[in-house]
Structures are given as structure tokens and as C-alpha cells.
Design a protein around this motif. Structure first.
Motif, short mmCIF file in Angstrom:
data_model
loop_
_atom_site.label_atom_id
_atom_site.label_comp_id
_atom_site.label_asym_id
_atom_site.label_seq_id
_atom_site.Cartn_x
_atom_site.Cartn_y
_atom_site.Cartn_z
N GLU A 50 -10.00 -49.27 -34.39
CA GLU A 50 -9.59 -50.47 -33.66
C GLU A 50 -8.54 -50.06 -32.63
O GLU A 50 -7.77 -49.12 -32.86
CB GLU A 50 -9.02 -51.54 -34.60
CG GLU A 50 -7.72 -51.16 -35.29
CD GLU A 50 -7.20 -52.26 -36.21
OE1 GLU A 50 -7.65 -53.41 -36.10
OE2 GLU A 50 -6.33 -51.94 -37.02
N PRO A 51 -8.48 -50.74 -31.49
CA PRO A 51 -7.49 -50.37 -30.47
C PRO A 51 -6.07 -50.74 -30.92
O PRO A 51 -5.86 -51.76 -31.56
CB PRO A 51 -7.91 -51.18 -29.24
CG PRO A 51 -8.74 -52.30 -29.78
CD PRO A 51 -9.34 -51.83 -31.06
N CYS A 52 -5.13 -49.87 -30.58
CA CYS A 52 -3.73 -50.17 -30.83
C CYS A 52 -3.27 -51.19 -29.78
O CYS A 52 -3.88 -51.30 -28.71
CB CYS A 52 -2.88 -48.91 -30.74
SG CYS A 52 -3.36 -47.62 -31.91
N VAL A 53 -2.20 -51.91 -30.06
CA VAL A 53 -1.69 -52.94 -29.15
C VAL A 53 -0.41 -52.42 -28.50
O VAL A 53 0.55 -52.09 -29.20
CB VAL A 53 -1.41 -54.26 -29.92
CG1 VAL A 53 -0.87 -55.32 -28.98
CG2 VAL A 53 -2.66 -54.74 -30.63
N ALA A 54 -0.39 -52.34 -27.17
CA ALA A 54 0.77 -51.84 -26.44
C ALA A 54 2.03 -52.62 -26.84
O ALA A 54 1.98 -53.83 -27.03
CB ALA A 54 0.55 -51.95 -24.94
N GLU A 55 3.13 -51.92 -27.00
CA GLU A 55 4.44 -52.44 -27.37
C GLU A 55 4.49 -52.98 -28.81
O GLU A 55 5.48 -53.56 -29.22
CB GLU A 55 4.92 -53.51 -26.39
CG GLU A 55 5.10 -52.97 -24.98
CD GLU A 55 5.67 -54.01 -24.04
OE1 GLU A 55 6.54 -54.80 -24.45
OE2 GLU A 55 5.25 -54.02 -22.87
N THR B 62 3.50 -47.60 -25.17
CA THR B 62 2.14 -47.85 -24.71
C THR B 62 1.22 -47.70 -25.91
O THR B 62 1.68 -47.46 -27.02
CB THR B 62 1.74 -46.84 -23.61
OG1 THR B 62 1.69 -45.53 -24.20
CG2 THR B 62 2.72 -46.86 -22.45
N ARG B 63 -0.06 -47.78 -25.68
CA ARG B 63 -1.01 -47.61 -26.78
C ARG B 63 -1.05 -46.17 -27.27
O ARG B 63 -1.52 -45.89 -28.37
CB ARG B 63 -2.39 -48.06 -26.35
CG ARG B 63 -2.46 -49.57 -26.12
CD ARG B 63 -3.81 -50.04 -25.64
NE ARG B 63 -4.90 -49.50 -26.44
CZ ARG B 63 -6.10 -49.20 -25.96
NH1 ARG B 63 -6.38 -49.39 -24.69
NH2 ARG B 63 -7.03 -48.72 -26.75
#
Length: 193
Positions: free
Chosen positions: A60-65, A95-96
Motif C-alpha cells: 500500500e502507498p505510504c502517506v506523505a507527512e 515525504t513518502r
């Protein structure tokens, strides 16, 4: 011709040996899945579901910040970003693929352990203005001038002085001990002891 055949057999044996001895990182960590299912999540993605038998790893994509991942791994979740301590400010937002970068507030200096200490005007020898350009989220840039100490902190200087003085005393004592040992050895050799 025989040489080429031996070389081909050697390469085949090496390839088979590599496949036979390759380790499944997922199995080493207790996840029961095949090598094909043990898929690494790329940077900026973390594991959502670990692999199982023939079911591959789900990323799953990481969320920036919020969280980030800076490496490819079949085992790592997105890591939570760091929050700056009270005596730090954000130098670069997370960032991601990277964590938050924090720096000390103006008028403070960071030690090697990441702790900020208030900088007194008498603690540095010289200060020179430095200009930095920072990109603002709106796309414009701002230029600011801040004073940065370029000299040596006196507390560090006095620490270095103590080390030098202590080392000199130690060397003198060692020389003295060696001279006493030489004298004792010579006296014992003449049987004066």
C-alpha cells in the motif's frame, strides 16, 4: 570443445547451486510463502498484507507527512514519521520516501546526540552571515540571512586543552616509570639491590 563443455557445465552447476541455496526472506521471518510470492514493496510503499503460500505480498502507498518507506522490502510496513522536539523546527517535511528532518531553533546548536543547547554570544569566536534560499509551497522562493557560528565553541576548546594537558602528564609519568625501571634494572645487574 571440451573446455567449452566444462565451462557450460560449471555455469549450469553454479546456477543450480544459487537457486538451491537462495533464502526466502519471508520464510526466515515466519511467513509461509513461496519465493515467487515473497514480493518486495518498493520505496514509498509498505506491506499491507504479508505473503501466504502462493498469495503474494500486498503493498500500500505510504502517506506523505504521515508515514514513509525508504527501501524495498517484503517485510516492512510504512514507518511513522518523526515529530520535531520542542527545541527543533522542521527543516524538511517528510515525504513518502524520507523522514522529517529537524534542526535546532535559531540561537541553539545541536550536539552529536541531537540535543540542542542555547548558544551564548561568548561561546563562539566569530559569526558570519549566511544566505539561504528556501522554496515555499506556493512555488516562490524566499531568501533569508541568519547568523551561523563559524568559530570554535569555547567549552569544546577547554575540553581539548584538558585532553592535551592530561596526555602530556601521562607521557611524562610513563617516561618517569621507564627511567625508574632502567635504574632498578642496572642496580640489580650490578648486584647492588
Amino acid at each position: 570443445m571440451m573446455r567449452q563443455a566444462n565451462l557450460c557445465l560449471g555455469l549450469i552447476f553454479l546456477a543450480l547451486f544459487k537457486v538451491a541455496t537462495s533464502t526466502n526472506v519471508c520464510k526466515q521471518q515466519g511467513h509461509d510463502c513461496t519465493n515467487a510470492a515473497c514480493v518486495s514493496c518498493p520505496p514509498a510503499f509498505g506491506v499491507k498484507e504479508f505473503c501466504h503460500e502462493d498469495t503474494p505480498t500486498v503493498c500500500e502507498p505510504c502517506v506523505a507527512e504521515v508515514n514513509y518507506s525508504n527501501s524495498s522490502s517484503p517485510l516492512e510496513l510504512c514507518k511513522r514519521v518523526a515529530e520535531c522536539a520542542a527545541d527543533h523546527i522542521v527543516a524538511k517535511k517528510a515525504t513518502r520516501t524520507s523522514d522529517t528532518q529537524c534542526v535546532c531553533l535559531k540561537g541553539y546548536v545541536e550536539d552529536r546526540f541531537g540535543i540542542c543547547h542555547k548558544l551564548q554570544p561568548t561561546q563562539y569566536l566569530t559569526a558570519s552571515p549566511t544566505t539561504s534560499t528556501t522554496e515555499v509551497p506556493t512555488g516562490t522562493t524566499t531568501t533569508s540571512t541568519t547568523e551561523v557560528p563559524t568559530g570554535t565553541i569555547t567549552s569544546t576548546t577547554s575540553f581539548v586543552k584538558y585532553i592535551i594537558i592530561g596526555s602530556a602528564v601521562f607521557i611524562i609519568l610513563c617516561i618517569g616509570v621507564v627511567l625508574v625501571c632502567i635504574c632498578i634494572y642496572r642496580c640489580c645487574k650490578k648486584r647492588v639491590c
